[in-house]
Design a protein around this motif. Sequence first.
Motif, PDB file in Angstrom:
ATOM      1  N   LEU A  59       0.822  -1.486   0.388  1.00  0.00           N
ATOM      2  CA  LEU A  59      -0.122   0.267  -0.056  1.00  0.00           C
ATOM      3  C   LEU A  59       1.096   1.135  -0.012  1.00  0.00           C
ATOM      4  O   LEU A  59       0.315   2.101  -0.533  1.00  0.00           O
ATOM      5  CB  LEU A  59      -0.351   0.402   1.081  1.00  0.00           C
ATOM      6  N   PHE A  60       1.899   1.210   0.633  1.00  0.00           N
ATOM      7  CA  PHE A  60       2.454   2.444   0.770  1.00  0.00           C
ATOM      8  C   PHE A  60       3.399   2.391  -0.216  1.00  0.00           C
ATOM      9  O   PHE A  60       3.735   3.700  -1.084  1.00  0.00           O
ATOM     10  CB  PHE A  60       3.574   2.026   2.476  1.00  0.00           C
ATOM     11  N   ALA A  61       3.841   1.007  -0.976  1.00  0.00           N
ATOM     12  CA  ALA A  61       4.942   1.698  -2.448  1.00  0.00           C
ATOM     13  C   ALA A  61       3.859   1.752  -3.542  1.00  0.00           C
ATOM     14  O   ALA A  61       4.490   2.860  -4.737  1.00  0.00           O
ATOM     15  CB  ALA A  61       5.353   0.200  -2.575  1.00  0.00           C
ATOM     16  N   ALA A  62       2.509   2.060  -3.659  1.00  0.00           N
ATOM     17  CA  ALA A  62       1.594   1.998  -4.878  1.00  0.00           C
ATOM     18  C   ALA A  62       2.202   4.199  -4.980  1.00  0.00           C
ATOM     19  O   ALA A  62       1.501   4.506  -5.926  1.00  0.00           O
ATOM     20  CB  ALA A  62       0.703   1.875  -4.352  1.00  0.00           C
ATOM     21  N   ASN A  63       2.383   4.699  -3.886  1.00  0.00           N
ATOM     22  CA  ASN A  63       2.908   5.783  -4.228  1.00  0.00           C
ATOM     23  C   ASN A  63       4.443   6.405  -3.770  1.00  0.00           C
ATOM     24  O   ASN A  63       4.645   6.672  -2.721  1.00  0.00           O
ATOM     25  CB  ASN A  63       2.500   7.025  -2.486  1.00  0.00           C
ATOM     26  N   PRO A  64       4.944   6.007  -5.131  1.00  0.00           N
ATOM     27  CA  PRO A  64       6.435   6.227  -4.611  1.00  0.00           C
ATOM     28  C   PRO A  64       7.028   7.955  -4.605  1.00  0.00           C
ATOM     29  O   PRO A  64       8.144   7.705  -3.648  1.00  0.00           O
ATOM     30  CB  PRO A  64       7.216   5.362  -5.900  1.00  0.00           C
ATOM     31  N   ARG A  65       6.305   8.290  -4.694  1.00  0.00           N
ATOM     32  CA  ARG A  65       6.810   9.560  -5.238  1.00  0.00           C
ATOM     33  C   ARG A  65       6.624  10.157  -3.407  1.00  0.00           C
ATOM     34  O   ARG A  65       7.561  11.180  -2.903  1.00  0.00           O
ATOM     35  CB  ARG A  65       6.443  10.863  -5.938  1.00  0.00           C
ATOM     36  N   GLN A  66       5.772   9.555  -2.196  1.00  0.00           N
ATOM     37  CA  GLN A  66       5.758  10.112  -0.672  1.00  0.00           C
ATOM     38  C   GLN A  66       6.617   9.540  -0.769  1.00  0.00           C
ATOM     39  O   GLN A  66       7.722  10.608   0.616  1.00  0.00           O
ATOM     40  CB  GLN A  66       4.241  10.043  -0.651  1.00  0.00           C
TER      41      GLN A  66
END
Length: 197
Positions: A137-144
């Motif tokens: 779930l966290f890796a789905a937003n690499p820019r963050q």
Amino acid sequence: ILKVTANGTSTSPVLRGAWIMDRIIGEPPPAPPPGVPAVEPDIRGAKTIRDVLKLHTKSETCASCHAKFDPVGLALENFDVMGKWRDRYRGISEGEKVSGIDHTGHDFAYTIAGEVDASGKLLDGRSFRDVRELKALFAANPRQLARNLLRQFAVYATGTPVRFSDRAELEKILDACAGNGYRTRDLLHGLVESRIF
């Protein structure tokens, strides 16, 4: 990290969740309101860490903040105080008794207690069953993730917090690194070549 976010005998989903949200995600939890104890004094009847947290978060003031980081910390409950994987908690009195002599020659005794439940639901409604699903779930937003890593690098490199005026520069670095998937090397090079450095 897992050892530092435990107290030597038990794990702390609160500390672990707050650490992940601050250091990895870049969303540090706010400080607790003045006069709110670390753990509610009346936790009678609590048998699991989830029970303790449930009693603590009966207050809406506590619950609104804890919802931001407790689920993340609970996802790490499969890791004991030293970071070793576990499927069940250790207990003191209830459960199957285990005793013996450890590798240093000291006696030990404990019980095998309840199963670890590492599932949870993030504040935005996304659910996960374990730390692997949370990671996805966290890796789905690499820019963050890259933004927070870049901010951590900036603090380390300059010794000062990232200021409001630095945000546009950091976003330019992120834009330049997006094509290669925000590689760490690219983030470092971008920071060193920026006016911030």
